[in-house]
Design a protein around this motif. Structure first.
Motif, PDB file in Angstrom:
ATOM      1  N   LEU A   1       0.741  12.742   6.119  1.00 39.38           N
ATOM      2  CA  LEU A   1      -0.077  12.068   5.167  1.00 39.38           C
ATOM      3  C   LEU A   1      -1.303  12.998   4.611  1.00 39.38           C
ATOM      4  O   LEU A   1      -1.184  13.232   3.601  1.00 39.38           O
TER       5      LEU A   1
ATOM      6  N   ASP B   1      -8.427   3.144  -2.102  1.00 34.55           N
ATOM      7  CA  ASP B   1      -7.921   2.351  -1.138  1.00 34.55           C
ATOM      8  C   ASP B   1      -7.917   0.912  -1.583  1.00 34.55           C
ATOM      9  O   ASP B   1      -8.499  -0.151  -1.169  1.00 34.55           O
TER      10      ASP B   1
ATOM     11  N   ASN C   1       3.135   2.903   9.147  1.00 33.82           N
ATOM     12  CA  ASN C   1       3.272   1.299   9.124  1.00 33.82           C
ATOM     13  C   ASN C   1       4.750   1.127  10.276  1.00 33.82           C
ATOM     14  O   ASN C   1       4.605   0.022  10.631  1.00 33.82           O
TER      15      ASN C   1
ATOM     16  N   SER D   1       0.732  -1.430   0.028  1.00 30.33           N
ATOM     17  CA  SER D   1       0.047  -0.227  -0.072  1.00 30.33           C
ATOM     18  C   SER D   1       0.795   1.168  -0.041  1.00 30.33           C
ATOM     19  O   SER D   1       0.525   2.361  -0.373  1.00 30.33           O
ATOM     20  N   THR D   2       2.065   1.344   0.565  1.00 31.65           N
ATOM     21  CA  THR D   2       2.785   2.371   0.778  1.00 31.65           C
ATOM     22  C   THR D   2       3.402   3.049  -0.791  1.00 31.65           C
ATOM     23  O   THR D   2       3.938   4.283  -0.854  1.00 31.65           O
TER      24      THR D   2
ATOM     25  N   PHE E   1       2.474   7.274   5.021  1.00 27.88           N
ATOM     26  CA  PHE E   1       1.941   5.770   5.052  1.00 27.88           C
ATOM     27  C   PHE E   1       2.953   4.961   5.859  1.00 27.88           C
ATOM     28  O   PHE E   1       2.923   4.058   6.330  1.00 27.88           O
TER      29      PHE E   1
ATOM     30  N   VAL F   1      -5.444   6.330   8.652  1.00 24.24           N
ATOM     31  CA  VAL F   1      -5.216   7.714   8.670  1.00 24.24           C
ATOM     32  C   VAL F   1      -5.907   8.409  10.147  1.00 24.24           C
ATOM     33  O   VAL F   1      -5.650   9.405  10.553  1.00 24.24           O
TER      34      VAL F   1
ATOM     35  N   ASP G   1      -7.718   4.115   3.672  1.00 22.25           N
ATOM     36  CA  ASP G   1      -7.658   3.394   4.715  1.00 22.25           C
ATOM     37  C   ASP G   1      -7.795   3.950   5.986  1.00 22.25           C
ATOM     38  O   ASP G   1      -7.542   5.089   6.201  1.00 22.25           O
TER      39      ASP G   1
END
Length: 415
Positions: free
Chosen positions: A265, A120, A49, A12-13, A45, A297, A294
């Motif tokens: 973000l 997302d 993570n 996802s990053t 992100f 956040v 997602d």
């Protein structure tokens, strides 16, 4: 599938910055602004993570120590959402879920059935999970695809419904959460909140980070709350003094760093969000469009992290005393803040109310995870995944939400 696996392997990053960059170009934000926003969001992100990984690495051993001290004999091992996402992407129709989900979203936006544009894409695996589970039980691949598609529709509708809470409580205008980990217990959370409002005395109890800060001064600060929670968890886990102190500082760091990562973000999201509004105003009048993200956040809100951390020992206690539970909570304990983020928002940051509702929710999570374990175990075996040592079955907290559970149960009746 090779192309899909490569894209998904980026994580996802990397996926989200690319998606945001392309989205920014479509919204006429310009190359430089779109590029900067995409990279900034990727940095945000990555930071989130890193903090979540820090939380997981510290919580896992303590949770295991707590369960060992209590002599628990629970047969279903919590393998965590990363492993379950890999299993879900192994479904025969998983590769179809991204184009199907995007088409559904586009059609619903066109027909004004939703205001959410779900970027997302990584978390489309949550739809694939339900599809795979339905296919496993019913033996019908088409029914699995139908279930997964129907769930993607419901996620957009619920994202619209909860968007005012996201905007008001988290201060994120134009953002929504089509994220099933956060949305999964809405059918239970709404009536529970209504019920608490009707109970004299209980409806007056209120403790949010602001009131705690005013009452307790420096000890009410988010970092101090994290420090205290870390000390308590370490003591409950029977850790040595050095490990307790390390855990306390780690929890304080999580409470302090998470808002900073979310701020980075949001710095990247704001220009794209403004460009999207201008684009929509130009082409569709004053029509409002939300960017679906997602629920990670939301973790910048101290009350969300506080409720999530406080629910860790409560969840382990529930695993001990709850009749019918067979799951040993472990790998997915760090997911609890995701589960309770909208609960906390709908409780207006009231930690006491969010804890009450969250306790009921986590009890349901354990029972549903236990119930889904045989299906998830078969899914894993079909995908070629070996069972963890000492485990007869596998499960996870992340997918054990009411909506996903109901979809698996209902759609599995057909085939």
């Amino acid at each position: 599938m090779e192309i899909l696996n490569f894209i998904l392997g980026l994580g996802s990053t990397v996926m989200l910055p690319i998606i945001i960059f392309v989205f920014g170009l479509i919204m006429r934000a310009g190359f430089s602004k779109s590029f900067k926003s995409g990279v900034t969001i990727g940095i945000g992100f990555t930071g989130i993570n890193l903090v979540i990984t820090l939380l997981t690495d510290q919580l896992g051993p303590v949770a295991q120590a707590m369960t060992e001290r209590l002599g628990l004999d629970l047969q279903v091992i919590d393998i965590g959402w990363p492993a379950m996402s890999s299993i879900s992407w192994a479904w025969a129709a998983a590769g179809l879920m991204i184009p199907i989900g995007l088409v559904i979203n586009f059609v619903m936006l066109t027909l004004k059935l939703t205001k959410t544009m779900n970027v997302d894409i990584w978390n489309y695996w949550q739809f694939a999970f339900v599809g795979y589970a339905v296919t496993t039980v019913s033996g019908s691949l088409p029914m699995g695809i139908i279930a997964a598609s129907a769930l993607s529709i419901l996620a957009l509708i619920l994202a619209d419904y909860t968007q005012p809470f996201v905007e008001k409580f988290f201060g994120m205008p134009g953002i929504s959460f089509p994220h099933l980990t956060a949305l999964g217990f809405l059918p239970l959370v709404v009536p529970l909140n209504w019920l608490i409002d009707k109970i004299p005395g209980l409806n007056k109890l209120n403790a949010n980070p602001e009131t705690i800060r005013k009452r307790f001064g420096i000890f009410g600060e988010p970092m101090s709350m994290g420090l205290i929670i870390g000390l308590a968890l370490g003591l409950l886990g029977g850790q040595k003094i050095d490990a307790i102190l390390q855990l306390a500082i780690t929890m304080a760091a999580v409470m302090y760093l998470m808002p900073k990562m979310v701020a980075i973000l949001m710095e990247g999201l704001i220009p794209i969000s403004e460009a999207a509004r201008e684009f929509m105003a130009k082409h569709f009048g004053d029509r409002e469009i939300f960017i679906g993200l997602d629920a990670a956040v939301s973790l910048g809100e101290p009350s969300v992290i506080a409720v999530g951390l406080l629910l860790v020992p409560i969840t382990i206690l529930l695993a001990i005393v709850l009749p019918g539970n067979k799951l040993l909570p472990f790998a997915d304990l760090a997911v609890i803040p995701f589960i309770v983020c909208l609960i906390t928002a709908m409780s207006k940051g009231n930690v006491i109310r969010a804890l009450i509702v969250g306790t009921v929710v986590m009890a349901c999570v354990l029972l549903m995870a236990t119930n889904l374990a045989p299906i998830e175990t078969q899914m894993a075996l079909t995908a070629g995944i070996k069972m963890p040592a000492g485990a007869s079955q596998i499960g996870n907290l992340d997918r054990a939400n009411l909506i996903s559970w109901l979809f698996v149960k209902v759609f599995s009746l057909f085939g």
